[in-house]
Write an enzyme that holds these catalytic residues in place. Structure first.
Site, short mmCIF file in Angstrom:
data_model
loop_
_atom_site.label_atom_id
_atom_site.label_comp_id
_atom_site.label_asym_id
_atom_site.label_seq_id
_atom_site.Cartn_x
_atom_site.Cartn_y
_atom_site.Cartn_z
N SER A 68 -1.42 4.32 10.90
CA SER A 68 -0.61 3.45 9.82
C SER A 68 0.86 4.04 10.07
CB SER A 68 -1.36 3.60 8.76
OG SER A 68 -2.14 2.79 8.81
N LYS A 71 2.77 1.43 10.89
CA LYS A 71 3.17 -0.03 9.64
C LYS A 71 4.16 0.26 9.07
CE LYS A 71 -1.48 0.41 8.41
NZ LYS A 71 -2.65 0.75 7.27
N TYR A 193 -1.93 -6.30 16.17
CA TYR A 193 -2.04 -4.43 15.53
C TYR A 193 -2.81 -3.67 15.94
CZ TYR A 193 -3.74 -1.43 11.03
OH TYR A 193 -4.50 -1.01 10.41
N TYR A 245 -1.61 5.50 0.34
CA TYR A 245 -2.66 4.26 -0.20
C TYR A 245 -2.97 4.71 -1.69
CZ TYR A 245 -2.27 4.03 5.07
OH TYR A 245 -2.40 3.59 6.02
N VAL A 263 -4.21 7.73 9.93
CA VAL A 263 -5.46 8.31 10.06
C VAL A 263 -5.62 9.38 11.35
CG1 VAL A 263 -7.19 7.14 8.77
CG2 VAL A 263 -6.91 6.35 11.02
#
Ligand code: GLN
Length: 309
Positions: A68, A71, A193, A245, A263
């Site tokens: 992530s 991102k 992605y 998060y 992760v």
């Protein structure tokens, strides 16, 4: 602030040795089976500064799956392409939900809460897949440019593993498409992605690649404009409120830096006008954030008084 670089090197070493059994408190992500094969005891940390220093310790040169953290880079590319119209399709609010939650997305009619939860990153992946003739290659070459390393690769093993176990991400993408908020075909969105999540980099490369966010959008190593000053502020704001998060509030409270986890066990934290920290250790807590990575970044931030608040 960091005055003495050799002093910081010693501090990083002692912080790492203090974590040598702490990784046992977390568990390596296994919902993407390829990630579960990474040795849990590995750990590294790097601090890169905008004036050209890099201080590192541990397994700081071992490549890991950026997941992530990618991102952030996808968001930069989409903001550069779309300008303000991007914010009609994704919001900038914390979600207060796990990163891969689907519940809110239906209530909110297929508009993701922010670009760093999975739904938002899939929306960004759609923007890139729809606007580039080959978004995956464009992404990879952006990463190679930022890391100043042409050898950066996609881990095909991780990519295949994500694809084979990507039902939840597919569900998020199809739900957004049902609301008319996805333009490209879903397999193309997912393929983009999973490709960006499957890139492998090490702590030194990631810390240096993000220096532009500590330097108002400009890469301090070559003065290239990577994004506008306003967008660098906006990205740091989103990372401060949503990058960790549903642990983002606690992270702001205890560390106080814009940050993003993945992760794969990596965490990056931006120190505005100074530099970037990247910490890596694969075992995660229940929020999907690296246990040791959080401790290392919080140790450095507290020791050096780095909170932006
Ligand atoms: N590829 C991962 C997923 O989609 C990324 C999640 C993360 O790093 N938090 O679940």
């Amino acid at each position: 602030m960091i005055k003495d670089i050799s002093d910081l090197t010693l501090k990083l070493k002692s912080m790492l040795s203090s974590q040598h059994s702490v990784y046992l408190k977390g568990s390596v992500a296994d919902y993407i089976p390829a990630l579960a094969t990474v040795p849990p005891q590995l750990m590294g940390v790097s601090v890169a500064t905008i004036d050209g220093h890099i201080v590192s310790s541990g397994d700081d040169q071992v490549p890991f799956s950026i997941q992530s953290i990618s991102k952030i880079f996808g968001l930069v590319m989409a903001m550069n392409r779309m300008g303000d119209s991007l914010w009609q399709r994704v919001r900038m609010e914390p979600s207060g939900q796990p990163f891969n939650s689907i519940i809110q997305l239906e209530w909110e009619k297929g508009i993701p809460r922010n670009p760093v939860i999975n739904a938002g990153a899939l929306l960004v992946a759609d923007v890139l897949a729809s606007h580039y003739s080959s978004s995956k290659l464009a992404f990879l070459s952006f990463m190679r440019q930022l890391a100043n390393d042409e050898s950066i690769q996609i881990d095909q093993n991780v990519y295949q593993s994500e694809l084979a176990h990507g039902n939840r991400n597919a569900a998020l993408a199809y739900l957004m498409k049902s609301f008319g908020n996805i333009e490209a075909e879903i397999p193309d969105v997912l393929s983009h992605y999973f490709t960006q999540c499957s890139i492998t980099m090490n702590c030194q490369q990631l810390a240096q690649s993000l220096l532009f966010l500590a330097n108002k959008g400009i890469d301090p190593r070559n003065n290239k404009v990577i994004c506008t000053r306003q967008d660098s502020h906006r990205i740091n704001a989103i990372l401060s409120t949503s990058g960790m998060y549903d642990q983002s509030g606690e992270f702001a409270f205890s560390v106080g830096l814009p940050a993003k986890s993945g992760v794969g066990g990596g965490i990056v934290a931006i120190i505005p006008n100074y530099g970037v920290i990247c910490a890596w250790s694969p075992p995660l807590n229940k929020f999907g954030n690296s246990v040791v990575g959080m401790n290392l970044i919080s140790g450095i931030a507290n020791e050096l008084g780095l909170s932006i608040y």
